[in-house]
Design a protein around this motif. Sequence first.
Motif, mmCIF file in Angstrom:
data_model
loop_
_atom_site.group_PDB
_atom_site.id
_atom_site.type_symbol
_atom_site.label_atom_id
_atom_site.label_comp_id
_atom_site.label_asym_id
_atom_site.label_seq_id
_atom_site.Cartn_x
_atom_site.Cartn_y
_atom_site.Cartn_z
ATOM 1 N N PRO A 10 28.111 26.148 17.412
ATOM 2 C CA PRO A 10 28.526 27.356 16.691
ATOM 3 C C PRO A 10 29.643 28.158 17.353
ATOM 4 O O PRO A 10 30.441 28.783 16.658
ATOM 5 C CB PRO A 10 27.225 28.171 16.611
ATOM 6 N N ILE A 11 29.731 28.132 18.681
ATOM 7 C CA ILE A 11 30.747 28.966 19.330
ATOM 8 C C ILE A 11 32.160 28.489 18.987
ATOM 9 O O ILE A 11 33.099 29.298 18.937
ATOM 10 C CB ILE A 11 30.535 28.999 20.863
ATOM 11 N N SER A 12 32.337 27.199 18.711
ATOM 12 C CA SER A 12 33.665 26.714 18.338
ATOM 13 C C SER A 12 34.053 27.222 16.949
ATOM 14 O O SER A 12 35.236 27.409 16.655
ATOM 15 C CB SER A 12 33.711 25.181 18.371
ATOM 16 N N VAL A 13 33.075 27.431 16.085
ATOM 17 C CA VAL A 13 33.324 27.990 14.753
ATOM 18 C C VAL A 13 33.526 29.500 14.849
ATOM 19 O O VAL A 13 34.374 30.073 14.158
ATOM 20 C CB VAL A 13 32.144 27.646 13.813
ATOM 21 N N PHE A 14 32.765 30.138 15.703
ATOM 22 C CA PHE A 14 32.839 31.579 15.945
ATOM 23 C C PHE A 14 34.243 32.014 16.383
ATOM 24 O O PHE A 14 34.711 33.102 16.032
ATOM 25 C CB PHE A 14 31.781 31.910 17.007
ATOM 26 N N LYS A 15 34.948 31.143 17.101
ATOM 27 C CA LYS A 15 36.279 31.497 17.610
ATOM 28 C C LYS A 15 37.285 31.772 16.491
ATOM 29 O O LYS A 15 38.264 32.505 16.699
ATOM 30 C CB LYS A 15 36.825 30.364 18.494
ATOM 31 N N TRP A 56 37.435 23.379 20.989
ATOM 32 C CA TRP A 56 38.718 23.914 20.526
ATOM 33 C C TRP A 56 39.284 23.222 19.292
ATOM 34 O O TRP A 56 40.289 23.688 18.729
ATOM 35 C CB TRP A 56 39.760 23.849 21.663
ATOM 36 N N LEU A 57 38.681 22.120 18.839
ATOM 37 C CA LEU A 57 39.260 21.396 17.706
ATOM 38 C C LEU A 57 39.341 22.229 16.425
ATOM 39 O O LEU A 57 40.387 22.209 15.749
ATOM 40 C CB LEU A 57 38.474 20.103 17.463
ATOM 41 N N GLY A 73 36.989 25.795 6.366
ATOM 42 C CA GLY A 73 37.653 24.523 6.094
ATOM 43 C C GLY A 73 38.016 23.769 7.357
ATOM 44 O O GLY A 73 37.825 22.552 7.442
ATOM 45 N N SER A 74 38.517 24.483 8.368
ATOM 46 C CA SER A 74 38.879 23.827 9.626
ATOM 47 C C SER A 74 37.645 23.325 10.367
ATOM 48 O O SER A 74 37.667 22.255 10.994
ATOM 49 C CB SER A 74 39.682 24.776 10.519
ATOM 50 N N ALA A 75 36.549 24.093 10.292
ATOM 51 C CA ALA A 75 35.303 23.656 10.934
ATOM 52 C C ALA A 75 34.775 22.385 10.277
ATOM 53 O O ALA A 75 34.374 21.432 10.951
ATOM 54 C CB ALA A 75 34.258 24.768 10.867
ATOM 55 N N ASP A 76 34.781 22.366 8.943
ATOM 56 C CA ASP A 76 34.298 21.183 8.228
ATOM 57 C C ASP A 76 35.202 19.972 8.483
ATOM 58 O O ASP A 76 34.725 18.844 8.638
ATOM 59 C CB ASP A 76 34.220 21.467 6.726
ATOM 60 N N PHE A 77 36.510 20.201 8.546
ATOM 61 C CA PHE A 77 37.446 19.099 8.784
ATOM 62 C C PHE A 77 37.250 18.493 10.167
ATOM 63 O O PHE A 77 37.406 17.285 10.362
ATOM 64 C CB PHE A 77 38.885 19.602 8.637
ATOM 65 N N SER A 78 36.878 19.327 11.133
ATOM 66 C CA SER A 78 36.685 18.833 12.507
ATOM 67 C C SER A 78 35.516 17.865 12.608
ATOM 68 O O SER A 78 35.398 17.125 13.597
ATOM 69 C CB SER A 78 36.471 20.009 13.471
ATOM 70 N N ASN A 79 34.634 17.844 11.595
ATOM 71 C CA ASN A 79 33.507 16.906 11.613
ATOM 72 C C ASN A 79 33.967 15.453 11.618
ATOM 73 O O ASN A 79 33.221 14.560 12.037
ATOM 74 C CB ASN A 79 32.606 17.135 10.399
ATOM 75 N N PRO A 88 37.718 22.938 28.555
ATOM 76 C CA PRO A 88 37.889 24.097 27.675
ATOM 77 C C PRO A 88 38.478 25.308 28.385
ATOM 78 O O PRO A 88 39.210 26.089 27.777
ATOM 79 C CB PRO A 88 36.455 24.381 27.200
ATOM 80 N N PHE A 89 38.158 25.467 29.677
ATOM 81 C CA PHE A 89 38.707 26.595 30.441
ATOM 82 C C PHE A 89 40.228 26.481 30.535
ATOM 83 O O PHE A 89 40.955 27.453 30.289
ATOM 84 C CB PHE A 89 38.078 26.600 31.836
ATOM 85 N N ILE A 90 40.719 25.291 30.870
ATOM 86 C CA ILE A 90 42.164 25.077 30.956
ATOM 87 C C ILE A 90 42.810 25.235 29.581
ATOM 88 O O ILE A 90 43.868 25.853 29.445
ATOM 89 C CB ILE A 90 42.462 23.685 31.538
ATOM 90 N N ALA A 91 42.146 24.701 28.548
ATOM 91 C CA ALA A 91 42.712 24.786 27.198
ATOM 92 C C ALA A 91 42.894 26.229 26.761
ATOM 93 O O ALA A 91 43.886 26.571 26.095
ATOM 94 C CB ALA A 91 41.807 24.041 26.214
ATOM 95 N N GLY A 92 41.954 27.099 27.143
ATOM 96 C CA GLY A 92 42.058 28.496 26.765
ATOM 97 C C GLY A 92 43.286 29.171 27.341
ATOM 98 O O GLY A 92 43.868 30.070 26.716
ATOM 99 N N PHE A 93 43.716 28.759 28.526
ATOM 100 C CA PHE A 93 44.891 29.359 29.161
ATOM 101 C C PHE A 93 46.190 28.659 28.753
ATOM 102 O O PHE A 93 47.244 29.288 28.705
ATOM 103 C CB PHE A 93 44.741 29.311 30.691
ATOM 104 N N VAL A 94 46.111 27.365 28.456
ATOM 105 C CA VAL A 94 47.319 26.597 28.159
ATOM 106 C C VAL A 94 47.710 26.666 26.687
ATOM 107 O O VAL A 94 48.899 26.637 26.351
ATOM 108 C CB VAL A 94 47.126 25.123 28.598
#
Length: 538
Positions: free
Chosen positions: A55-60, A357-358, A372-378, A488-494
């Motif tokens: 859920p946290i990836s959708v929450f973002k 992050w997807l 839509g983006s959450a469902d597509f990431s499936n 994910p930590f690096i992705a958040g900064f990059v």
Amino acid sequence: MASQLRDAPIGLRCVISAGSKCFPRQRLNRNVWFKGATLLLTFMAYTCYHMNRKPISVFKNVINRNCSNLVPPPGQDIDPTDDTWCDWAPFDHTGSDALLGTLDSSFLFAYAVAMFVSGFVAERVNLRYFLSFGMILSGIASYFFGLARVLNIHDYSYFVIVQVFGGIVQTTGWPGVVTVVGNWFGKNKRGFIFGVWNSHTSLGNILGTSLASHYVEYDWGLSFIMPGLVMAICGLIIFLFLAPHPKTVGCGRPTHIQEANESTGSINAPRRVRSQVSPPSEADTVDTNSSSIDDPDLNEDDSPESSRLLQPDGTSLAGDRGQNAIGFWGALQIPGVIEFSMSLFFSKLVSYTFLYWLPKYIQSTTGLSPKGSADFSNLFDFGGIIGGILAGVLSDYTGMSATTCSGMFVLTVPVLFVYQAYGTENTGTNVILLMLVGLLVNGPYALITTAVSAELGTHPALPEGSRAMATVTAIIDGTGSIGAAVGPFIAGFVAPYGWNNVFYILMAANILALLFLCRIVVAENQRFLRTRRGTWTA
């Protein structure tokens, strides 16, 4: 039989009793039925674990977005010039990606550190208690995160504390389920069995994404509360019905334990001479593997369950009671543990960067809605299911797990480059490439964390009478989880500097994962060539 069933959970004993009354003349193969139930229950359990991570990836996608194009809810006095009215503090400013990346890492670093302890504990406790209590606590952690929406909590430290707690209790999952399945199944077709069974990871991601996306646009708190409720209920089911070991329900010892004892010369090992000279009688077979449902021992055993949470003498409750649980340093000395652990570090770095992050990447590059983006990431996880099964089949067929993983690592690098460059050209291309990325990324990850971990946990190099499946699984998955926290930590900064930079990091991580397996790949291929030469000579 009555004494053998005394350790069985109360729910399972009720099912056996009900079956004996409804079908008094029916004869069943207990091993087959209990193996099927074990696969189903552990599959359900770890599906819930991953469902609660998603859920946290959708929450973002909803706590920091441009609110100027959204219609305010009726009855709310909104400043028309405020384009952050729909965001959630403290994630309502331009630095939110770094905060979210840190939030991911607080969960994953806690998970990684606690995993090493969790494996040590799992080797020494009743795995039914271990899994059921862990699932209930994980459900509570998810509920607390969603409670922030209900109670209007905006303190960043609250979210971090909940994530750390969630990371710790989630470590009960992997050592527990892998050890339980390893207790019940031998080495024959282990890669295929674990490959199919490991689809729970991707299925949990899909269910977590779908459930969270259903609520996220009007009440993101329910995106966490509902998965948490489902997980707590499933934890109760595990407590009532899971048999963590064949001996819990009076079944025979799994094949790999017999083989390990015979190869190490254990004095407790069953002797093959007897099976060659005098095959077991029909009565023996019935005693070990099957029972008539009208067996009075199954009906009249009213004694309370005698299984304990802790084993006082230090022997393993996760496996056979006569086997001692090996320590952390002893497990590290098993050949291949360090190499596969470091390879998983980088493999899981890639997988969990996609996990967290997807959906946000898809929304930023395609313009789809948060749902839509959450469902597509499936689609990534659908590809992951195929990849896990394919890796298991290839490993079984070739007998070369490291080579199978390395082949997928090699292919992943160019596919990641193509997906980043051309994945957003059109929907069809995006679908095909995203599923292919999921297949190649999750294939090695699934194989290392399941079949390889179980194989190393029953390695012939283990001291006589020792067992290390939960400990080895925890070491490998714990090391991988450190990588999962770093990604994910690096992705958040990059990510704010360009998503292409994130993909370059993922490609480099795949190359490093490949390099750590080189020694084992060379050894596997040398063994394969020696075997082929022997065949040709013969």
